[in-house]
Enzyme design. Sequence first.
Site, PDB file in Angstrom:
ATOM      1  N   HIS A 106       0.817  -1.191  -0.049  1.00 17.05           N
ATOM      2  CA  HIS A 106      -0.049   0.209   0.055  1.00 17.05           C
ATOM      3  C   HIS A 106       0.826   1.372  -0.075  1.00 17.05           C
ATOM      4  CE1 HIS A 106      -3.473  -2.515   0.227  1.00 17.05           C
ATOM      5  NE2 HIS A 106      -3.639  -2.635   1.445  1.00 17.05           N
ATOM      6  N   HIS A 180      -9.921   1.332   0.829  1.00 14.57           N
ATOM      7  CA  HIS A 180      -9.925  -0.106   1.878  1.00 14.57           C
ATOM      8  C   HIS A 180     -10.805   0.050   2.907  1.00 14.57           C
ATOM      9  CE1 HIS A 180      -7.628  -2.923   4.152  1.00 14.57           C
ATOM     10  NE2 HIS A 180      -6.875  -3.139   2.924  1.00 14.57           N
ATOM     11  N   GLU A 317     -11.495  -4.221  -2.548  1.00 16.60           N
ATOM     12  CA  GLU A 317     -10.588  -3.168  -2.919  1.00 16.60           C
ATOM     13  C   GLU A 317     -10.450  -3.560  -4.628  1.00 16.60           C
ATOM     14  OE1 GLU A 317      -7.021  -3.868  -0.585  1.00 16.60           O
ATOM     15  OE2 GLU A 317      -8.266  -5.197   0.677  1.00 16.60           O
TER      16      GLU A 317
END
Length: 355
Positions: A106, A180, A317
Site C-alpha cells: 500500500h 480500503h 478493493e
Amino acid sequence: MGITKTEFGKTKEGKTAYLYTLNNSKGMKAAVSDFGAVLQALWVPFPDGSIKDVVLGFDELEGYFENDPGFGAVIGRHANRIGNAEFTLNGKEYHLAKNDGENNLHSNPHGYHRRLWEAEVCESELGEAVAFHLFSPDGDQGFPGNLDVTVTYTLTEENSLMIHYYASGDQDTVINMTNHSYFNLSGHDAGHAVDQKVQIFADAYTRADAASIPTGEILSVEGTPMDFRVMKRISDEIDSDYEATRLGNGYDHNWILNGGRNEFRKVAVLSDERSGMDMEVHTDLPGIQFYTGNFLDGTLKGKGGCIYEKRAGVCFETQYYPDSVHHANFPSPVLKAGEEYDTTTVFRFIPTKDR
C-alpha cells in the site's frame, strides 16, 4: 440537505482537518475527511427504518494518524503489494520501502491516507460531492514523476457512494489506487461479518505465495473455496485447508473480474440476511481484492468504543492486480506521461427484497 463541514481535529503538524458530511433525501449520509481522503462513516437506511453506520473506523482524527488496517483509506500511489519493494520502468530501477517483510504494501509507510488533502465541495447532477486534491512529487514513496491526484466522493439519490479517481503526471509512473473500507452490513459494531454472503463475478484468481505476492499463475475458481460465482456465506469455506485460504489466513486474494477491459459493470455483492440489506460493487477495473479482516486482532478501539475483532468487516478493493509491475501477463498499472488515470468504483446499497 447540504454538505456540512465540521472540525475533525489537528494533524501532527498542527493543521486543522475537517469532516465533510454528504446527505441524500433517503436518509443516507457519508462522512469523508480531508485527512487521508478517508471514508470515516457511512450511514445507510435499513428496511426496518433504522439507519446504521456500516464502515469500520475511528471517532477521533488521531486514530487515522497510523491506521494500519486502512479503515476507510484511499490507498496510493500503489495499492496492494509490490514484490521485493522494487520495480524497473523504462530501464531504470526504483526502490520502495520494505514494510511488509521484503515487500511493499500500500505504498506505506508514507501512504496517501496519512496526509492532509485539499478539499473542494462540488456541484454534481448525481448528488452531493466532495473532491480531494493531492500533489505527489517526483520521488514520493520511491515512484517517478510529479502526480496530481483527485479523488471525488459523490452520494447519489439511488443510495450509491461513487468514488472517482483521477490522476495525471509528467513522467511515466506506476499508479493503482483503491479504497480500503471495511464493510459490515449489520453495522460497524455488530461483530464478525463472515455470516454475511458474497458473490464475486470472477472465473479466476491470481495465485499468491506465502507472502501474498502473486506467482504470475492464473487459477480457475472452479471447485475451490475461491468460487463465489454463486452467492455463498463467507464462513462456509473461509478456513478450508486450501492453499489460498491457508496462506491468507482466510480470504485475502485478487479475483480476476469478468467483463471487458475498462467496462463498468457489477462485480460483487455483499448480502446480510440479518439486516435485509445488500451492497453491490461496480467498477471499471480488472481486479478486486476481497479481504476478510483476517488481521484485525481486537487491539484497536473503534467508533463508539467498539473493539474490532478478527473478521469484523470485509473489504472490496477494486484494483489492478497486485505486483503487476513484475508480470507481463497482468494488466499494466503504468501511467504514461501526459495520459490520464481515470477510474470509478460505486458501492450501491439496496434492500435484499428489491434487488
